[in-house]
Motif scaffolding. Sequence first.
Motif, mmCIF file in Angstrom:
data_model
loop_
_atom_site.group_PDB
_atom_site.id
_atom_site.type_symbol
_atom_site.label_atom_id
_atom_site.label_comp_id
_atom_site.label_asym_id
_atom_site.label_seq_id
_atom_site.Cartn_x
_atom_site.Cartn_y
_atom_site.Cartn_z
ATOM 1 N N LYS A 1 58.326 62.894 -62.550
ATOM 2 C CA LYS A 1 58.193 64.238 -63.082
ATOM 3 C C LYS A 1 57.455 65.107 -62.070
ATOM 4 C CE LYS A 1 56.443 66.822 -67.056
ATOM 5 N NZ LYS A 1 55.688 66.737 -68.340
ATOM 6 N N ASN B 1 51.088 59.298 -57.501
ATOM 7 C CA ASN B 1 51.282 60.144 -58.684
ATOM 8 C C ASN B 1 52.315 59.556 -59.633
ATOM 9 O OD1 ASN B 1 49.993 63.131 -58.831
ATOM 10 N ND2 ASN B 1 50.078 62.440 -56.705
ATOM 11 N N ASN C 1 51.332 58.620 -63.425
ATOM 12 C CA ASN C 1 52.014 59.325 -64.508
ATOM 13 C C ASN C 1 52.834 58.395 -65.395
ATOM 14 O OD1 ASN C 1 51.022 61.838 -63.783
ATOM 15 N ND2 ASN C 1 52.725 62.269 -62.390
ATOM 16 N N ASN C 2 53.173 57.206 -64.886
ATOM 17 C CA ASN C 2 53.979 56.266 -65.664
ATOM 18 C C ASN C 2 53.162 55.099 -66.209
ATOM 19 O OD1 ASN C 2 57.120 56.902 -65.455
ATOM 20 N ND2 ASN C 2 56.155 57.518 -63.533
ATOM 21 N N ARG D 1 47.863 55.609 -69.786
ATOM 22 C CA ARG D 1 47.195 56.629 -68.987
ATOM 23 C C ARG D 1 46.292 57.540 -69.824
ATOM 24 N NH1 ARG D 1 52.508 57.953 -69.452
ATOM 25 N NH2 ARG D 1 53.095 59.996 -70.281
ATOM 26 N N LYS E 1 44.620 61.235 -58.647
ATOM 27 C CA LYS E 1 45.840 61.948 -58.273
ATOM 28 C C LYS E 1 45.630 62.825 -57.043
ATOM 29 C CE LYS E 1 48.538 63.367 -61.599
ATOM 30 N NZ LYS E 1 49.088 64.041 -62.795
#
Length: 211
Positions: free
Chosen positions: A4, A69, A73-74, A78, A90
């Motif tokens: 994303k 990142n 993000n996955n 999180r 990040k």
Amino acid sequence: MKIKINKEIILSTICCFIPTILCIFVYDKLPGSLPIHFDASGNPDGYVSKEIFIFVMPFVYAALNLLVNVFINNDPKRKNASKVIFTLSKWIIPILTILFCFISILSALYENINTSTFVLALMGLVFIIIGNYLPKCKQNYTMGVKLPWTLNSEENWNKTHRLSGFIWVIAGIIQIASAFFRLPQAIFLTSVAVMVIVPIAYSFILYKKGI
């Protein structure tokens, strides 16, 4: 795995190319090779050509930043991570890219500059910041002391991270002291070893106790 792309990823990736922009302005003043590694005394002992430093390395850092990142993000857990550590993780690649490339450029332009003080102080500050937020970091698969025992038990995770936070803050203070008071290198190396070994050993002991 989803990728994303958002404003934060775009901005952090662009930051990885700030050293390239800076180098272009001083291109004629830079020597044919620039230092990318320094020994314990702050003296450069590893070099790459000027062209690779300016036009290749930033792409490597940018790709690494994107990879970090994507993993963060996955992370299925999180939302459990401390927001400060989550954000710092990040941005860690572009921040370090800018700082260490800046150190390399200064070292190339001014041979007598001592980089060890700045690097040690910076590392110490980062350790203190992370140490303050480690106890607030809940179970996740990306950040923290990720061991089979901490990921298997929330209580093990919490106790290990409380101890780790304390150790990291102390190690950060020792690093800053090493930067400005030239403490023996053995003290610096011991503090780093303790940061890694003690949390692992403590977590394993808790696991053996059924925690």
